[in-house]
Design a protein around this motif. Sequence first.
Motif, PDB file in Angstrom:
ATOM      1  N   TYR A 157      75.267  47.048  24.545  1.00 18.74           N
ATOM      2  CA  TYR A 157      74.576  47.777  23.609  1.00 18.74           C
ATOM      3  C   TYR A 157      75.787  48.889  22.920  1.00 18.74           C
ATOM      4  O   TYR A 157      76.654  48.371  23.873  1.00 18.74           O
ATOM      5  CB  TYR A 157      73.603  48.730  24.598  1.00 18.74           C
ATOM      6  N   ILE A 193      71.609  44.587  28.777  1.00 22.67           N
ATOM      7  CA  ILE A 193      71.987  44.244  26.747  1.00 22.67           C
ATOM      8  C   ILE A 193      73.512  44.199  27.045  1.00 22.67           C
ATOM      9  O   ILE A 193      73.898  45.727  27.641  1.00 22.67           O
ATOM     10  CB  ILE A 193      70.859  44.730  26.030  1.00 22.67           C
ATOM     11  N   TYR A 231      72.281  50.282  20.140  1.00 22.37           N
ATOM     12  CA  TYR A 231      71.762  49.149  18.649  1.00 22.37           C
ATOM     13  C   TYR A 231      72.044  47.703  20.305  1.00 22.37           C
ATOM     14  O   TYR A 231      72.902  48.001  21.029  1.00 22.37           O
ATOM     15  CB  TYR A 231      72.417  49.248  17.370  1.00 22.37           C
ATOM     16  N   ASN A 232      71.533  46.742  20.153  1.00 22.78           N
ATOM     17  CA  ASN A 232      72.123  45.520  20.870  1.00 22.78           C
ATOM     18  C   ASN A 232      72.570  45.247  20.267  1.00 22.78           C
ATOM     19  O   ASN A 232      72.294  44.252  18.688  1.00 22.78           O
ATOM     20  CB  ASN A 232      70.575  44.797  21.183  1.00 22.78           C
ATOM     21  N   LEU A 245      69.344  50.268  30.290  1.00 25.51           N
ATOM     22  CA  LEU A 245      70.145  49.056  29.390  1.00 25.51           C
ATOM     23  C   LEU A 245      71.031  48.323  30.482  1.00 25.51           C
ATOM     24  O   LEU A 245      72.101  48.275  29.975  1.00 25.51           O
ATOM     25  CB  LEU A 245      69.867  49.670  28.299  1.00 25.51           C
ATOM     26  N   GLY A 287      65.711  42.096  25.087  1.00 27.70           N
ATOM     27  CA  GLY A 287      66.024  41.966  23.945  1.00 27.70           C
ATOM     28  C   GLY A 287      64.628  41.475  22.957  1.00 27.70           C
ATOM     29  O   GLY A 287      65.153  41.143  21.633  1.00 27.70           O
ATOM     30  N   MET A 336      63.605  47.280  24.974  1.00 31.51           N
ATOM     31  CA  MET A 336      65.240  47.305  24.529  1.00 31.51           C
ATOM     32  C   MET A 336      65.988  46.403  25.542  1.00 31.51           C
ATOM     33  O   MET A 336      66.641  45.360  24.930  1.00 31.51           O
ATOM     34  CB  MET A 336      65.825  48.365  24.532  1.00 31.51           C
ATOM     35  N   ASN A 337      66.031  46.481  26.417  1.00 30.40           N
ATOM     36  CA  ASN A 337      66.626  45.852  27.264  1.00 30.40           C
ATOM     37  C   ASN A 337      66.114  44.818  27.986  1.00 30.40           C
ATOM     38  O   ASN A 337      67.100  43.117  28.296  1.00 30.40           O
ATOM     39  CB  ASN A 337      66.296  46.375  28.698  1.00 30.40           C
TER      40      ASN A 337
END
Length: 433
Positions: free
Chosen positions: A291, A289, A159-160, A286, A271, A268-269
């Motif tokens: 994470y 971010i 998760y971010n 990733l 955002g 994901m990367n």
Amino acid sequence: MIRRHRIRRPGPLIALGAVFALVLAACGGGGGDSSSGPTEITVWHGYQDTEGTVFKSLIEKYNNEHPDVEVSDLYSSNDLVLQKVLTAVRGDSAPDVAYMFGSWSPNIAQIPQLVDMSAEVAEPQWKWDDFYPGERAAATVGDKVVGVPALVDNLAIVYNKRLFADAGIAPPTADWTWDDFRSAAAKLTDPTKGQYGWLIPADGSEDTVWHYVPMLWEAGGDILSEDNERATFNSEAGVKALTLLQQMAVTDKSLYLDTTNENGPKLMNSGKVGMLVTGPWDLSSLPDIDYGVQVMPTFVGSAGGHQTISGPDNWVVFDNGDKRKQAAVDFVQWLSAPEQVKAFSLGTGDLPTRTSVAQDPAFVAQLNEGLPGSGVFVENLSNVQKARPTVEQYPAISEALGQAIVSVMLGEQEPKAALDSAAQTADTALAGK
């Protein structure tokens, strides 16, 4: 810092009945033994880059410590090795050891030159129970043990952290339920930004099925009956798991359906996605971010607990005469011993295949330092309780189930009807009709 260099997804599912018929008809005995000098054996593998370097160093170490054996290695793409092995077996030139996907175990079990490892791993020095239950299950077909675990992985929530903080959501915990997961995904979703709470592979492939099956197990269901003779994924548990996906995709619209199965790390990367359910192979993709990693949620009141899925791969041994067979067995035993498992994991970032290694706090800390978050994936190996059924018909079963899952997430079918239809297809395949 350890950097992973490949995307690890479930191995290809291949129906090879016709090819096996030719192989079974043409197979002869194994190759002859060398009468003098060290016993020479060859290992086929698909390791490249860092993994290839570390693996070659282990072979060099073994050769230095065992002057009576000469191990050589040959690179062979993992995706193609089954076909190459079948061709080699037919030409009486099989490798002594080959790295092969666990999803191929039912096919491998039919090869006449396969060395059944069941008697070997029953010996105390192998410490067979030190491998995770899901690994042992993936290596077992009926009363045969077709290989020894070479790789293990699993799925967890990645998760971010920034997106969670911006939405005012507390980070996932080990006690999260699927209700918690769904609620967080909805809060993370913002159509004006093109932002979604969760992304799931939605191409109907085994990767789609891989994401559904842990939910099925957690809800108390299974893919097939205990005797592997009929589909059971259309049970109440199966419907419960698929209904959650329907609610998130169709009702909440918090689920991004990745129909190309290529966009997860990229979105994901950038955002655009708050959560992935993925494995340790995606962590190095990733870099942009902050994470976190957490184990899978579970269903409220379910006895299934927090389960995950793994695609264990195996070292498979072939009989090329008594001396080479024994040398190959001895090499695999050495390679899969705790000392070598630890060295390979620390050198590559791969998860350890043995519980004793995973339970070493110093090891986990060192692995996690090289690739942050990998320590949670190590802990999550204890949630690898089951394996996909080792039946030849699994590719057909997976295809039917994958298409059913996608049809529901697209709003084209209801969960029960879609699963019933897929179960009928699976039962037909299992019956050989």
